[in-house]
Design an enzyme around this catalytic site. Structure first.
Site, PDB file in Angstrom:
ATOM      1  N   GLU A 145      30.228 112.537 -61.909  1.00  0.00           N
ATOM      2  CA  GLU A 145      29.244 111.501 -61.569  1.00  0.00           C
ATOM      3  C   GLU A 145      29.722 110.166 -62.128  1.00  0.00           C
ATOM      4  O   GLU A 145      29.909 110.015 -63.330  1.00  0.00           O
ATOM      5  CB  GLU A 145      27.872 111.854 -62.158  1.00  0.00           C
TER       6      GLU A 145
ATOM      7  N   HIS B 200      31.406 112.103 -57.217  1.00  0.00           N
ATOM      8  CA  HIS B 200      30.101 111.599 -56.755  1.00  0.00           C
ATOM      9  C   HIS B 200      29.791 110.249 -57.400  1.00  0.00           C
ATOM     10  O   HIS B 200      30.553 109.742 -58.214  1.00  0.00           O
ATOM     11  CB  HIS B 200      28.993 112.592 -57.108  1.00  0.00           C
TER      12      HIS B 200
END
Length: 867
Positions: free
Chosen positions: A595, A523
Site C-alpha cells: 500500500e 496498490h
C-alpha cells in the site's frame, strides 16, 4: 490459361481472395449477416476485437503484408498515438488506409508464406497470429479499446515527467477555511455534462477503438467572445472521469465525478482538463460527490496540477497546488448514502492556458505500452525480458506479462531458480502502483551488478497492469464487470474476470514448476501516509514470524518512506478473495499487498512532504535491494530481524494484556498464543467489501459450478493391469493383517485402545498444527528437502528457530551494530540510495557473481516453455 483471372489481374487493385472466401463462408453459415464494411450484427464483445486489424501487431520480420485491410470503418479508427511510433510505423499506417490490398506480385500467392525483399528467395512460413503479442518498432501497437457507449476525443494527451527541486510540504490548515454550501445546477449554470454514461442496470456488452461511433459532441459551453472567462472542461480521454461541472460563481465551480462504469459508487480518483484560464484570479473548485468519510485531504494532502505552458516553456510538470483545502460532509445525501466534498482554491500561472487536475500522477495504458515498446526495441534488455500477452481483458485490451531472467547455461541451473511475482493496477485509480512498478522495472532491467545478480538467481513474472479496461475509462476500483477484481481471485468465471483468472492460473502453473519466493501486488491508499505492507499470518512453528521479516528489512532499507508499524498481517474473512490471501493459500508464504499513500511521508528527512514520482520509483529499487538482503546466504541479517520481531511481539502482547488489566509471564509459553488474536484488524485498509457477482452473471456462475461438480462426480478412469495388480496385492495384505489381529487377542485389544485414545493424550504440537492445517500454506516434501540440502535461496528452516542465547541480540530498535563489509559498488544513477541505510553486511553471493561455474548442480526438474 485462366482468362477471367488474367482480366482481373490487369486492374490496379484486387480484392483479397482470402477475405472474399471467408466473407461468403461466414454468410453461408449465418455467422456474418451484415454487408461488407459494416459491423456484424451477431458479433459479441468477445469477438469484435479479433476482426479488427488493430489487433494485428507486426511480427518480427516487418513485412507490409502483415497489415490487413480494414473492413470495420478503418478511416475513423486510430492506431496508438504517434509519440510511440517510428517513421516506418507511420508509413505502414498509411499503407492500410485503402479498400483492398495492393498486390505487388502478378500471382496470387499464399498468405502463409513470407518472402525476402527480392520477393523470390527464401520463402518461409508466417508465424502464428493471436498467440502472443510480439512487439516491433516497425509496426503500431493496438490503440486502447473503449466500451461502445463512451465518447472519446481525438486529441493526444501527454505529460512530461518532472521532479520538483524543493520538497512539497503538506498544507497546514488555518482553521479559517471556507465550507461552501452546495448550490447545484438549479441555481448555477451547467458548463459541462457527460451524457454518454451507461444508465442504471446497464452492463458491458462490446468495445471499439475510439469508443462511440459518430461525431463527438462539443460538451463545453460556447464562449461568447474574448472577454468570456468561463472555464472549458473536458475528461473524455484516457483515465479521465469528470461527469459534470456547474458554474456557481464568476470563478467558482462545483464538480461531479463519474462513478465507476456500471456501478453507482467508487468516486475518489479524479482527472480532468480546464482551458481558457485567467491568471492572478482566485478560482474555487469543489468536488461534491466523494464517498469516503475520511481522506488524506483532511490532513494536508494537496491536489495535483499540470500547466501545458509551463511544461513547454519551463519544462515543469505535475506539482502540488491549492489553498484553503477542506474535506467535509456534504449537506445533501444521495439516497441512504452520505456524500463528502473536497474544496480548494488556486491561481493559474498563465492566461489562456490548458491545465489538468488529478488525484495522483496519472499513468495510462498508453504510457505503459510506450514503455514496453521501448523495452522490446532495446537490443540488450530484450535478451532477458520477454513480453507476452497473458490474456485479453473484457474489452479486448492486452494484459501484458513480462518474464525477466538471465539465460541459464544448463537446464539444472534454470530449474534451480526461484520465482518472484509482481503485479499492479488491479485497482485502476491507484496509479501510484504503476510508478513503483516503473521504478522496479527500471532497476531490474539495468546493467547494475545487483540487477544482474537478481536476474541470475530469480525468474521474475511481472504483470504491470492487471486492469487495463478500468485504467482506460477512468475507474477507481472496478473493471468493466462492475466489480472489484481484488475480491474475485477465487472466481471460476474466466470470461467475466479474465485478467484475474489467467493470473491465478499462471501462478498455479509456476508453483508446479518452481518455488515462488515472493508475491506482491502494488496498490494505493487514500487514508494513511507512508508505504506499508499487508501480509498473512502463519501460526506454523516452522515459519514463526517468517512473513514479517521481508517488511522489516524493507523498512530498514527505506526508513524515510516505509513504515513497519503500519504493516498488518491479519487474514480477515472479507479479504479471502484478495490476491495476497489466495496466493498465500496456494503455498506462497511471503504474499503481500503493498500500500502506497496518495499523500506523502511522516518519517525521517521526508517528514510532512508529498511523495514525488521519483520517491515511488525509488521504492521499486528498494524492493530489489531487500530481496537480495532477504536471500543473503549470510544469515546474520535474517536472524537479527527474527530476534527483533520476537521482542516487538512480546511488547505487543504485554501491551494488550495491560489494556485488559491482566498480567502475563512473557518468559512462559507466550508463543502458543495465536498471532491472529494479537494482530489488529485491517478494516482501516483502503479496500471495499465484495458486492458479489453482478445480477447478469449469477445464473452463469451457477451453471459453471454445476458443471464443475458433475465433472468431479464422473467415474474414475479405468486402471491399467499394473495398477489393478498393485491394488490387489494391497487388499490381500490388508486381509492377512486383519486375520492376524483377530487371532491375537492382546494385539486386537491394543489396536482398539489406540483407536479410542483421547485427544488430550496426543502430542500437543501435532494437535495445534493440525488445527491450523487449513489456515496456513504448506510446503511440499521437495521444497523441504531442498531447504535441508541447502539448495534453496530462501533462508533455511533452522534459521526460523528463535535463538535462546540472548547475547546475540544487538539492539531492540531498527538498525544493526554488527561489523560490516562494504556493499558491492553499484551505479548510483540506476538506483537511488537513501541517506540512512542499515548497518549490516552487504556482500552478496560472491561465488555466484565472480565465478558462475562454481554453481551447485541441481536435480533436473520439468520446465514449462510458456510463459
Amino acid at each position: 490459361m485462366f482468362p477471367a483471372l488474367e482480366t482481373e489481374l490487369k486492374q490496379e487493385t484486387l480484392p483479397d481472395p482470402y477475405e472474399d472466401f471467408m466473407h461468403h463462408h461466414l454468410q453461408y453459415y449465418g455467422y456474418f449477416k451484415a454487408q461488407k464494411g459494416n459491423l456484424p450484427n451477431s458479433a459479441t464483445h468477445q469477438r469484435i476485437w479479433k476482426t479488427s486489424p488493430r489487433y494485428m501487431l507486426n511480427g518480427s520480420f516487418g513485412e507490409k503484408d502483415d497489415l490487413v485491410s480494414d473492413t470495420l470503418d478503418l478511416g475513423k479508427e486510430m492506431f496508438l498515438w504517434p509519440t510511440c511510433l517510428s517513421s516506418t510505423g507511420h508509413t505502414q499506417v498509411d499503407a492500410v488506409n485503402r479498400d483492398s490490398l495492393m498486390l505487388s506480385s502478378p500471382l496470387l500467392r499464399s498468405r502463409q508464406l513470407l518472402y525476402d525483399e527480392l520477393d523470390e528467395v527464401n520463402p518461409r512460413l508466417r508465424e502464428p497470429r493471436e498467440l502472443f503479442s510480439f512487439f516491433s518498432s516497425q509496426g503500431p501497437l493496438q490503440a486502447p479499446r473503449w466500451p461502445i457507449e463512451c465518447e472519446v476525443i481525438k486529441e493526444n494527451i501527454h505529460h512530461i515527467e518532472w521532479v520538483p527541486p524543493q520538497p512539497e510540504y503538506f498544507y497546514q490548515p488555518t482553521g479559517d477555511e471556507k465550507l461552501p454550501e452546495i448550490v447545484g445546477e438549479e441555481q448555477g449554470t451547467v458548463v459541462y455534462q457527460l451524457d454518454s454514461v451507461p444508465t442504471e442496470g446497464a452492463y458491458f456488452t462490446s468495445s471499439r477503438i475510439g469508443g462511440k461511433r459518430g461525431i463527438i459532441k462539443e460538451l463545453a459551453v460556447t464562449l461568447q467572445g474574448p472577454e468570456d472567462n468561463t472555464l472549458l472542461f473536458e475528461s473524455r480521454f484516457e483515465s479521465g472521469n469528470l461527469q459534470k461541472a456547474v458554474r456557481v460563481g464568476i470563478y467558482e465551480y462545483e464538480l461531479t465525478l463519474r462513478t465507476d462504469l456500471y456501478t453507482d459508487k467508487h468516486t475518489q480518483w479524479f482527472y480532468f482538463r480546464v482551458q481558457n484560464t485567467r491568471k492572478e484570479v482566485t478560482y474555487r473548485f469543489t468536488i461534491v460527490n466523494l464517498l469516503k468519510p475520511k481522506s488524506l485531504y483532511a490532513v494536508g494532502m494537496k491536489p495535483l496540477m499540470y500547466s501545458e505552458l509551463d511544461a513547454t516553456t519551463y519544462n515543469i510538470g505535475w506539482r502540488r497546488a491549492g489553498h484553503e483545502i477542506k474535506y467535509y460532509k456534504n449537506n445533501m445525501e444521495e439516497g441512504q448514502q452520505s456524500l463528502y466534498c473536497l474544496t480548494w482554491t488556486l491561481q493559474f500561472p498563465h492566461d489562456q492556458d490548458t491545465c489538468f487536475f488529478a488525484h495522483f500522477y496519472p499513468y495510462t495504458y498508453t504510457d505503459l505500452q510506450c514503455y514496453l515498446l521501448s523495452i522490446a526495441n532495446n537490443p540488450i534488455q530484450s535478451q532477458f525480458c520477454k513480453l507476452r500477452a497473458l490474456c485479453r481483458s473484457l474489452a479486448g485490451n492486452t494484459v501484458y506479462l513480462l518474464t525477466i531472467t538471465n539465460p541459464s547455461r544448463t537446464p539444472q541451473e534454470a530449474a534451480a531458480k526461484k520465482a518472484v511475482v509482481l503485479s499492479a493496477r488491479v485497482h485502476p485509480g491507484e496509479s501510484n502502483g504503476s510508478w513503483i512498478m516503473r521504478g522496479f522495472l527500471d532497476f531490474i532491467l539495468s546493467n547494475s551488478p545487483d540487477a544482474q545478480l537478481l536476474r541470475d538467481i530469480f525468474v521474475f513474472k511481472v504483470i504491470p497492469m492487471l486492469n487495463p479496461d478500468g485504467v482506460i475509462v477512468g475507474n477507481y476500483r472496478c473493471s468493466l464487470a462492475g466489480r472489484d477484481l481484488n475480491r474475485h481471485y477465487k472466481t471460476v468465471l474466466k470470461d467475466s474476470f479474465p485478467c484475474i483468472w489467467y493470473t491465478k492460473n499462471m501462478i498455479k502453473r509456476l508453483l508446479e514448476e518452481r518455488e515462488v519466493l515472493l508475491y506482491c501486488d502494488f496498490h494505493g491508499h487514500s487514508r494513511k501516509n507512508n508505504i506499508f505492507l499487508y501480509g498473512c499470518n502463519s501460526n506454523s512453528r516452522k515459519h514463526w514470524l517468517h512473513e514479517r521479516v521481508f517488511p522489516l528489512m524493507l523498512s530498514k532499507n527505506a526508513p524515510d518512506k516505509f513504515c513497519f508499524d503500519s504493516c498488518n498481517f491479519k487474514v480477515q474473512k472479507c479479504k479471502e478473495g484478495t490476491g495476497r490471501v489466495v496466493m498465500w493459500r496456494m503455498g506462497i508464504i511471503n504474499s503481500y499487498t503493498m500500500e502506497s499513500t496518495f499523500g506523502g511521508s511522516t518519517l525521517g528527512r521526508k517528514r510532512d512532504t508529498h511523495f514525488t514520482i521519483e520517491d515511488l520509483k525509488s521504492l521499486g529499487y528498494h524492493v530489489c535491494d531487500t530481496i537480495l538482503d532477504f536471500c543473503d546466504p549470510d544469515q546474520t541479517k535474517y536472524t537479527q530481524c527474527l530476534q527483533e520481531l520476537k521482542e516487538l511481539l512480546q511488547q505487543e502482547i504485554h501491551k494488550k494484556f495491560n489494556n485488559f488489566g491482566q498480567d502475563m509471564d512473557l518468559e512462559g509459553n507466550w508463543s502458543d498464543i495465536p498471532l491472529s488474536d494479537i494482530e489488529s484488524s485491517t478494516s482501516g485498509s483502503d479496500s471495499s467489501l465484495s458486492d458479489g457477482l453482478p445480477a447478469h452473471l449469477l445464473n452463469i456462475a451457477d451453471e459453471v459450478n454445476q458443471k464443475m461438480i458433475l465433472k468431479k462426480q464422473k467415474k474414475k478412469r479405468l486402471q491399467t493391469r499394473k495398477q489393478r495388480n498393485e491394488q490387489y496385492q494391497k487388499n490381500y495384505l490388508m486381509r492377512e493383517l486383519k486375520l492376524t489381529e483377530n487371532n491375537t487377542p492382546g494385539r486386537a485389544r491394543f489396536a482398539s485402545t489406540l483407536q479410542k485414545q483421547p485427544t488430550f493424550l496426543k502430542n500437543p504440537e501435532n494437535s495445534s498444527s493440525s488445527i491450523m492445517r487449513n489456515e496456513k500454506p504448506r510446503l511440499n516434501e521437495t521444497q523441504l528437502s531442498g531447504r535441508d540440502k541447502g539448495t534453496s535461496l530462501d533462508p533455511p528452516l533452522t534459521s526460523l528457530v528463535l535463538p535462546k542465547n540472548k547475547e546475540i541480540i544487538q539492539s531492540k530498535k531498527p538498525g544493526f551494530t554488527t561489523s560490516c563489509s562494504p556493499k558491492r559498488s553499484t551505479n548510483s544513477s540506476l538506483g537511488p540510495s537513501p541517506d540512512v541505510k542499515p548497518n549490516w553486511p552487504r556482500t552478496r553471493y560472491p561465488a555466484t557473481r565472480k565465478d558462475r561455474t562454481t554453481m551447485v548442480v541441481y536435480p533436473s526438474l520439468h520446465i514449462y516453455t510458456y510463459p
